[in-house]
Design a protein around this motif. Structure first.
Motif, PDB file in Angstrom:
ATOM      1  N   SER A  61      46.822  37.387  61.021  1.00 11.99           N
ATOM      2  CA  SER A  61      46.488  38.658  60.361  1.00 11.99           C
ATOM      3  C   SER A  61      46.997  38.679  58.924  1.00 11.99           C
ATOM      4  O   SER A  61      46.313  39.174  58.033  1.00 11.99           O
ATOM      5  N   THR A  62      48.181  38.142  58.684  1.00 21.72           N
ATOM      6  CA  THR A  62      48.710  38.061  57.323  1.00 21.72           C
ATOM      7  C   THR A  62      47.807  37.192  56.462  1.00 21.72           C
ATOM      8  O   THR A  62      47.451  37.557  55.335  1.00 21.72           O
ATOM      9  N   TRP A  63      47.403  36.055  57.002  1.00 20.61           N
ATOM     10  CA  TRP A  63      46.509  35.138  56.305  1.00 20.61           C
ATOM     11  C   TRP A  63      45.161  35.811  56.025  1.00 20.61           C
ATOM     12  O   TRP A  63      44.595  35.686  54.933  1.00 20.61           O
ATOM     13  N   LEU A  64      44.653  36.567  56.996  1.00 16.70           N
ATOM     14  CA  LEU A  64      43.367  37.244  56.849  1.00 16.70           C
ATOM     15  C   LEU A  64      43.442  38.322  55.767  1.00 16.70           C
ATOM     16  O   LEU A  64      42.519  38.468  54.961  1.00 16.70           O
ATOM     17  N   TYR A  65      44.543  39.074  55.729  1.00 19.54           N
ATOM     18  CA  TYR A  65      44.717  40.067  54.677  1.00 19.54           C
ATOM     19  C   TYR A  65      44.793  39.401  53.305  1.00 19.54           C
ATOM     20  O   TYR A  65      44.310  39.945  52.317  1.00 19.54           O
ATOM     21  N   ARG A  66      45.394  38.240  53.242  1.00 19.57           N
ATOM     22  CA  ARG A  66      45.463  37.508  51.974  1.00 19.57           C
ATOM     23  C   ARG A  66      44.051  37.142  51.509  1.00 19.57           C
ATOM     24  O   ARG A  66      43.722  37.259  50.329  1.00 19.57           O
ATOM     25  N   ILE A  67      43.226  36.722  52.438  1.00 19.15           N
ATOM     26  CA  ILE A  67      41.832  36.414  52.094  1.00 19.15           C
ATOM     27  C   ILE A  67      41.128  37.683  51.612  1.00 19.15           C
ATOM     28  O   ILE A  67      40.395  37.658  50.611  1.00 19.15           O
ATOM     29  N   ALA A  68      41.349  38.807  52.295  1.00 13.97           N
ATOM     30  CA  ALA A  68      40.731  40.079  51.887  1.00 13.97           C
ATOM     31  C   ALA A  68      41.181  40.466  50.479  1.00 13.97           C
ATOM     32  O   ALA A  68      40.374  40.916  49.658  1.00 13.97           O
ATOM     33  N   TRP A  69      42.462  40.287  50.195  1.00 11.68           N
ATOM     34  CA  TRP A  69      42.989  40.571  48.860  1.00 11.68           C
ATOM     35  C   TRP A  69      42.287  39.699  47.825  1.00 11.68           C
ATOM     36  O   TRP A  69      41.885  40.166  46.760  1.00 11.68           O
ATOM     37  N   ASN A  70      42.119  38.409  48.128  1.00 11.10           N
ATOM     38  CA  ASN A  70      41.445  37.505  47.204  1.00 11.10           C
ATOM     39  C   ASN A  70      39.991  37.903  46.986  1.00 11.10           C
ATOM     40  O   ASN A  70      39.492  37.864  45.854  1.00 11.10           O
ATOM     41  N   VAL A  71      39.306  38.276  48.049  1.00 16.25           N
ATOM     42  CA  VAL A  71      37.909  38.705  47.930  1.00 16.25           C
ATOM     43  C   VAL A  71      37.814  39.969  47.075  1.00 16.25           C
ATOM     44  O   VAL A  71      36.958  40.072  46.192  1.00 16.25           O
ATOM     45  N   ALA A  72      38.710  40.926  47.306  1.00 10.94           N
ATOM     46  CA  ALA A  72      38.713  42.161  46.506  1.00 10.94           C
ATOM     47  C   ALA A  72      39.003  41.852  45.038  1.00 10.94           C
ATOM     48  O   ALA A  72      38.374  42.425  44.142  1.00 10.94           O
ATOM     49  N   SER A  73      39.939  40.958  44.794  1.00 12.12           N
ATOM     50  CA  SER A  73      40.272  40.569  43.413  1.00 12.12           C
ATOM     51  C   SER A  73      39.092  39.877  42.745  1.00 12.12           C
ATOM     52  O   SER A  73      38.787  40.143  41.577  1.00 12.12           O
ATOM     53  N   ASP A  74      38.432  38.980  43.473  1.00 14.29           N
ATOM     54  CA  ASP A  74      37.254  38.292  42.934  1.00 14.29           C
ATOM     55  C   ASP A  74      36.163  39.303  42.579  1.00 14.29           C
ATOM     56  O   ASP A  74      35.522  39.199  41.535  1.00 14.29           O
TER      57      ASP A  74
END
Length: 172
Positions: A61-74
C-alpha cells in the motif's frame, strides 16, 4: 502477492479491487475529478509493470501510494506545461468569459477548493494523512521525505485549510 509477481492477473485483479477506492480517493484529492479514471488506471498499470521489483509485499500500500503520488505529480507537470502553452496562445486570441461560480457548493467542492489553494507538497501530506488515514511514517516513505518534514507540512497544511474554510464562512 507472490502470484501477482508471477504474472497471475486474477490475483492482481483482487489487489486492484482491494485498493482502487483508496487510490481513487487520494488522486481525487490531489488532482481533482478531471481524468480521474485515467489516472487510476495509470497507477495500476505502473504497479503491474513494477511488481517484479517490489521487495516486500507488506509494503504494497505504501508503494502504491508512492505510485499515485508520482502519477499526480506527472499530471500536474503536464497541465502546467499545457497551461503555459494556452497562455501563450491566448495573448493572440480573445479569451472567452468563464461562467460565474455557483452560489451553493457541496462540501466536497469546498474542500477541493481549499486543497487547490495549498502547495502540492502540503496537499499530498494532508490528503494522505488526514483524509486517507496513512500513518505519518508511511507518508514519509511514500513522499521520500523525513517524518519531521511530514509533521511540519501537516501543521502548515491544516493551518492553511483552517484559514481558507474560515474565509468561506465555515466555523470550527
Amino acid at each position: 502477492m507472490k502470484r501477482c509477481k508471477e504474472g497471475d492477473t486474477q490475483s492482481f485483479r483482487q489487489l486492484y479491487h482491494r485498493h482502487q477506492q483508496r487510490v481513487r480517493s487520494a488522486l481525487y484529492q490531489l488532482s481533482g475529478a478531471s481524468h480521474l479514471d485515467d489516472l487510476v488506471q495509470e497507477v495500476f498499470l505502473r504497479a503491474w509493470k513494477g511488481l517484479p521489483n517490489l521487495r516486500q509485499a507488506s509494503q504494497f500500500s505504501t508503494w502504491l501510494y508512492r505510485i499515485a503520488w508520482n502519477v499526480a505529480s506527472d499530471q500536474r507537470r503536464h497541465f502546467a506545461q499545457a497551461n503555459t502553452q494556452r497562455q501563450t496562445l491566448s495573448k493572440t486570441q480573445p479569451v472567452e468569459q468563464e461562467a460565474p461560480d455557483l452560489m451553493h457548493l457541496h462540501y466536497q467542492d469546498l474542500v477541493q477548493r481549499g486543497l487547490a489553494q495549498i502547495s502540492l507538497e502540503h496537499r499530498a501530506v494532508l490528503v494522505l494523512h488526514d483524509l486517507e488515514d496513512v500513518p505519518q511514517k508511511e507518508v514519509a516513505q511514500i513522499l521520500g521525505i523525513p517524518v519531521g518534514t511530514v509533521k511540519s507540512r501537516l501543521f502548515h497544511a491544516r493551518d492553511a485549510m483552517r484559514q481558507f474554510l474560515q474565509k468561506q464562512g465555515v466555523q470550527p
